[in-house]
Design a protein around this motif. Structure first.
Motif, PDB file in Angstrom:
ATOM      1  N   UNK A 116       0.805  -1.221   0.000  1.00 45.07           N
ATOM      2  CA  UNK A 116       0.000   0.000   0.000  1.00 45.07           C
ATOM      3  C   UNK A 116       0.843   1.279   0.000  1.00 45.07           C
ATOM      4  N   UNK A 117       2.109   1.292   0.521  1.00 44.71           N
ATOM      5  CA  UNK A 117       2.896   2.540   0.431  1.00 44.71           C
ATOM      6  C   UNK A 117       3.179   2.987  -0.998  1.00 44.71           C
ATOM      7  N   UNK A 118       2.963   2.128  -1.964  1.00 47.54           N
ATOM      8  CA  UNK A 118       3.209   2.479  -3.363  1.00 47.54           C
ATOM      9  C   UNK A 118       1.980   3.101  -4.021  1.00 47.54           C
ATOM     10  N   UNK A 119       1.007   3.535  -3.230  1.00 50.53           N
ATOM     11  CA  UNK A 119      -0.252   4.017  -3.797  1.00 50.53           C
ATOM     12  C   UNK A 119      -0.028   5.217  -4.717  1.00 50.53           C
ATOM     13  N   UNK A 120       0.814   6.144  -4.304  1.00 49.86           N
ATOM     14  CA  UNK A 120       1.057   7.341  -5.126  1.00 49.86           C
ATOM     15  C   UNK A 120       1.715   6.972  -6.447  1.00 49.86           C
ATOM     16  N   UNK A 121       2.699   6.084  -6.410  1.00 50.87           N
ATOM     17  CA  UNK A 121       3.378   5.671  -7.640  1.00 50.87           C
ATOM     18  C   UNK A 121       2.422   4.944  -8.584  1.00 50.87           C
ATOM     19  N   UNK A 144      -6.629  -1.456  -2.487  1.00 51.63           N
ATOM     20  CA  UNK A 144      -6.108  -0.626  -1.398  1.00 51.63           C
ATOM     21  C   UNK A 144      -6.841   0.701  -1.251  1.00 51.63           C
ATOM     22  N   UNK A 145      -8.001   0.838  -1.887  1.00 51.34           N
ATOM     23  CA  UNK A 145      -8.712   2.115  -1.819  1.00 51.34           C
ATOM     24  C   UNK A 145      -9.222   2.402  -0.416  1.00 51.34           C
ATOM     25  N   UNK A 146      -9.693   1.369   0.297  1.00 50.75           N
ATOM     26  CA  UNK A 146     -10.241   1.596   1.632  1.00 50.75           C
ATOM     27  C   UNK A 146      -9.162   2.034   2.613  1.00 50.75           C
ATOM     28  N   UNK A 147      -7.941   1.544   2.455  1.00 58.44           N
ATOM     29  CA  UNK A 147      -6.862   1.935   3.365  1.00 58.44           C
ATOM     30  C   UNK A 147      -6.357   3.345   3.062  1.00 58.44           C
ATOM     31  N   UNK A 148      -6.486   3.778   1.821  1.00 59.88           N
ATOM     32  CA  UNK A 148      -6.005   5.097   1.430  1.00 59.88           C
ATOM     33  C   UNK A 148      -7.146   5.871   0.772  1.00 59.88           C
ATOM     34  N   UNK A 149      -8.197   6.090   1.549  1.00 58.88           N
ATOM     35  CA  UNK A 149      -9.379   6.756   0.992  1.00 58.88           C
ATOM     36  C   UNK A 149      -9.071   8.179   0.543  1.00 58.88           C
ATOM     37  N   UNK A 150      -8.142   8.849   1.234  1.00 64.65           N
ATOM     38  CA  UNK A 150      -7.798  10.217   0.834  1.00 64.65           C
ATOM     39  C   UNK A 150      -7.027  10.230  -0.479  1.00 64.65           C
ATOM     40  N   UNK A 151      -6.107   9.281  -0.623  1.00 66.83           N
ATOM     41  CA  UNK A 151      -5.336   9.233  -1.856  1.00 66.83           C
ATOM     42  C   UNK A 151      -6.156   8.691  -3.021  1.00 66.83           C
TER      43      UNK A 151
END
Length: 729
Positions: A116-121, A144-151
């Motif tokens: 999930x840390x690679x969401x931005x990339x 991984x959308x639920x873990x990074x709802x803001x991103x």
């Protein structure tokens, strides 16, 4: 360099002073020292030769090279390596390298590694025209959308842009991914996108949008029920694409579940039936399941529907064939004669599917055939001539063998019972003990259904005892007991094997069966008291409570038919049950029998040896009402589990069972259903059988029943006071 120079100067000075002392000439020493200094200067020049300068550490290095020692400060781990890989692929603009990097991220995600840390990339990687890359990136975003709802909001622009792409594949993929984000703050973006998808020109996009309506419904019900999405979705029932129709039906069933689901109209059913062959296998199942809610107007429409669906029976899909079978059976439920004709048409496809190589598929078809045969009447006659199709193969799983054995016992009649019993007798020696037990029980059921086979089956059960197999002997004894209860005249066949059963049977159920026979027909078995005596002596060592209770009852019954032999045995047995046994049920049963005998032997005989009616029908595992309720859920898991859906489905909403109602009959065509079909296997056993009640000797009310007593006198003696032999007071 300065230190070397000073050290060299001191050395030369010392050497010059030493030479001055030795030679005694100052001039010579000076010259010598000067020459030495010249040589030293030449060597120093060589030492001072310019060396190539190394580049400063702060200067930029060439691409692909690393400064020495820099690896010590780098981060370790798969996520960092993947991040560097994605950034390097993006910088090089190499599509194949970028695809491989994204594929590696998906592979790590599949293995359970948190990437999930690679969401931005990954969001930046979504801006591509490569369809393969888009599929993988959207799969990552959905996961991984639920873990990074803001991103996840950052990906909305890309997804919305792809929803307007010229390629329908990209539009459908983007719409599916957008609806799969399952975030409440996405509703304002989802609703317009799904509405456009429902009105799209391409069938794939519309099909995807139908599923998207369901996803939006689970996020916010008001976004579907209070907008134009529901009305647009209903309009797709008449779509030109059959895949869109199938998805719209499934979506409407789930969205309108609280109001009973989607109710089809006559025009809808007519249109879908005319195009039924264009649907896929699962689309046909969806349409057929929806038709179970349709009310047929008259018999003409019923026959039209059956004629159209008849062509589907030629398919190899078991789901389609079973769905058609349910509709045919429901439509003819109020006409047994017509239903028999329908089953004859269905018999061929069902038997073909039953012979499939997949055991799970064969089992599913078998349990539905068993459900049809369990209704009796003409249903059994349809499958009866094909009984050999249900013979077990040696390599079949046990669950298939068990179902086939049940069906064979249902299909037996006067013409086929002998062959079926011979086949079931072969299964007794199966390596699976449960199959062996099941086969013996099925043989007993055939004897109950077909009375003319009782004598043959009693002989077969007697032969099974010669196998000297514990579980076979136990089941044979239990079945023989049941048959004697229904056919008392067959006791003569069973009386000769009681002695053998006492030696072989070790299981509690078998012991209870043998003890019951000894108690009921002890007057006709010559050695009955002596066969029971070893069990009475081991009463306290018997681990089974059911065997102990049956032993008490059988001993009292045998006492009334054989008083001289059983007098002392019964006394010892009651003494152990009352004074030495700690089980409360044993003690209460022993006290009851003791006090009955002490009060009045004749009253005790009237209570314990009351005349019994001949058993006509044994209690089945499932009564007729439960079987009918279960049959209403035909072609569902309820048929496989043999339980109604309410027993295994956890749902807050009530479970709705869909059954296609048949057309109403005229007054002169009323049928009573299967209840009016004559039962050819019915049998009324004679109640006045000579073996139903064995001769009983008379007992004196005041005699010493449990103590030492002489053989029964031929003439009544004078009554004597009762003696308390057990010291009970």
């Amino acid at each position: 360099k300065g230190a070397d120079r000073s050290r060299l100067g001191r050395t030369l000075s010392g050497a010059g002073c030493l030479r001055l002392q030795e030679d005694g000439a100052c001039v010579g020493a000076f010259r010598q020292s000067s020459a030495t200094e010249e040589i030293t200067k030449k060597s120093l020049r060589k030492l001072r030769a310019p060396k190539p300068r190394s580049p400063p550490t702060h200067m930029a290095t060439a691409p692909g090279t690393r400064p020495p020692g820099s690896s010590y400060f780098e981060k370790k781990g798969e996520v960092h390596e993947l991040r560097q890989l994605l950034r390097g692929a993006a910088a090089d603009r190499d599509q194949q390298k970028k695809r491989d990097a994204i594929k590696k991220v998906i592979a790590y995600m599949t293995l359970g590694i948190d990437v999930s840390p690679l969401f931005s990339e990954m969001i930046m990687a979504s801006a591509t025209n490569d369809l393969v890359q888009k599929k993988m990136v959207y799969l990552y975003l959905v996961n991984y959308a639920e873990r990074n709802s803001d991103l996840a909001i950052l990906a909305v622009n890309t997804l919305q842009k792809d929803c307007r792409d010229n390629d329908p594949m990209i539009r459908g993929l983007a719409l599916r991914s957008l609806c799969s984000l399952s975030l409440m703050n996405m509703i304002e973006y989802l609703q317009p996108a799904v509405q456009r998808g429902l009105e799209d020109m391409n069938g794939y996009v519309r099909k995807t949008a139908c599923v998207g309506v369901v996803k939006v419904f689970h996020i916010s019900k008001a976004a579907v029920l209070e907008t134009d999405l529901l009305s647009t979705l209903k309009g797709l029932i008449n779509d030109s694409d059959v895949h869109v129709i199938a998805n719209s039906i499934n979506a409407l069933e789930e969205v309108l579940v609280e109001s009973g689901g989607f109710q089809p109209t006559r025009d809808m059913v007519t249109g879908m039936l005319n195009r039924i062959t264009q649907f896929s296998e699962w689309g046909q199942c969806t349409v057929l399941r929806m038709m179970t809610k349709y009310q047929v107007a008259d018999e003409a429409e019923m026959f039209d529907i059956m004629n159209i669906l008849d062509s589907l029976l030629k398919q190899s899909s078991s789901a389609v064939v079973m769905s058609v079978t349910k509709i045919f059976v429901d439509l003819t439920s109020n006409r047994p004669d017509l239903q028999a004709e329908v089953l004859r048409r269905l018999k061929g496809p069902l038997l073909t599917l039953m012979a499939a190589s997949t055991p799970e598929l064969a089992y599913t078809v078998l349990v539905h055939i068993q459900a049809l045969c369990s209704r009796g009447g003409e249903n059994v006659g349809v499958f009866g001539p094909e009984f050999k199709q249900f013979f077990c193969r040696y390599n079949e799983p046990s669950y298939i063998k068990s179902t086939k054995i049940d069906i064979l016992s249902m299909l037996s009649d006067l013409a086929t019972s002998e062959q079926i019993v011979a086949e079931l007798s072969e299964y007794v020696t199966d390596v699976d003990a449960e199959i062996s037990r099941h086969a013996i029980r099925a043989i007993g059921q055939i004897a109950v259904r077909v009375p003319s086979t009782a004598e043959l089956i009693m002989a077969s059960l007697t032969n099974l005892l010669e196998l000297d197999i514990d579980y076979v002997s136990t089941e044979a004894a239990v079945v023989m007991k049941d048959l004697v209860r229904k056919y008392p005249q067959q006791f003569q066949c069973a009386s000769g094997v009681v002695d053998r059963c006492m030696k072989i049977v070790t299981e509690p159920e078998g012991k209870c069966a043998v003890l019951w026979i000894l108690g009921e027909y002890g007057s006709l078995i010559e050695d009955a008291p002596y066969l029971m005596e070893p069990m009475i002596d081991g009463f306290l060592e018997e681990p089974s409570g059911a065997v102990r209770l049956e032993m008490l009852t059988s001993a009292v019954k045998l006492f009334f038919s054989r008083p001289p032999e059983m007098q002392q045995m019964l006394g010892r047995l009651l003494e152990k049950a009352i004074q030495e046994c700690t089980h409360p049920d044993m003690r209460d049963r022993g006290l009851m029998y003791y006090r009955l005998l002490e009060h009045s032997p004749e009253e005790a005989r009237r209570v314990v040896c009351a005349p019994k009616e001949v058993v006509e029908v044994f209690q089945e595992e499932m009564d007729a009402d439960a079987r009918e309720r279960l049959f209403d859920e035909f072609n569902t898991l309820s048929t496989v589990f043999r339980q109604p859906a309410s027993k295994f489905v956890l749902s807050k909403e009530p479970i709705v069972i869909c059954k296609m109602q048949p057309p109403a009959l005229a007054d002169d065509q009323q049928y009573g259903g299967n209840d009016q079909v004559a039962d050819a296997n019915g049998y009324n056993a004679p109640a006045d059988s000579t073996l139903a009640s064995s001769p009983q000797p008379e007992l004196n009310a005041g005699s010493d029943l449990l103590g030492d007593m002489d053989p029964a006198p031929s003439q009544p003696q004078q009554a004597v006071p009762a003696v308390d032999l057990l010291g009970m007071g």
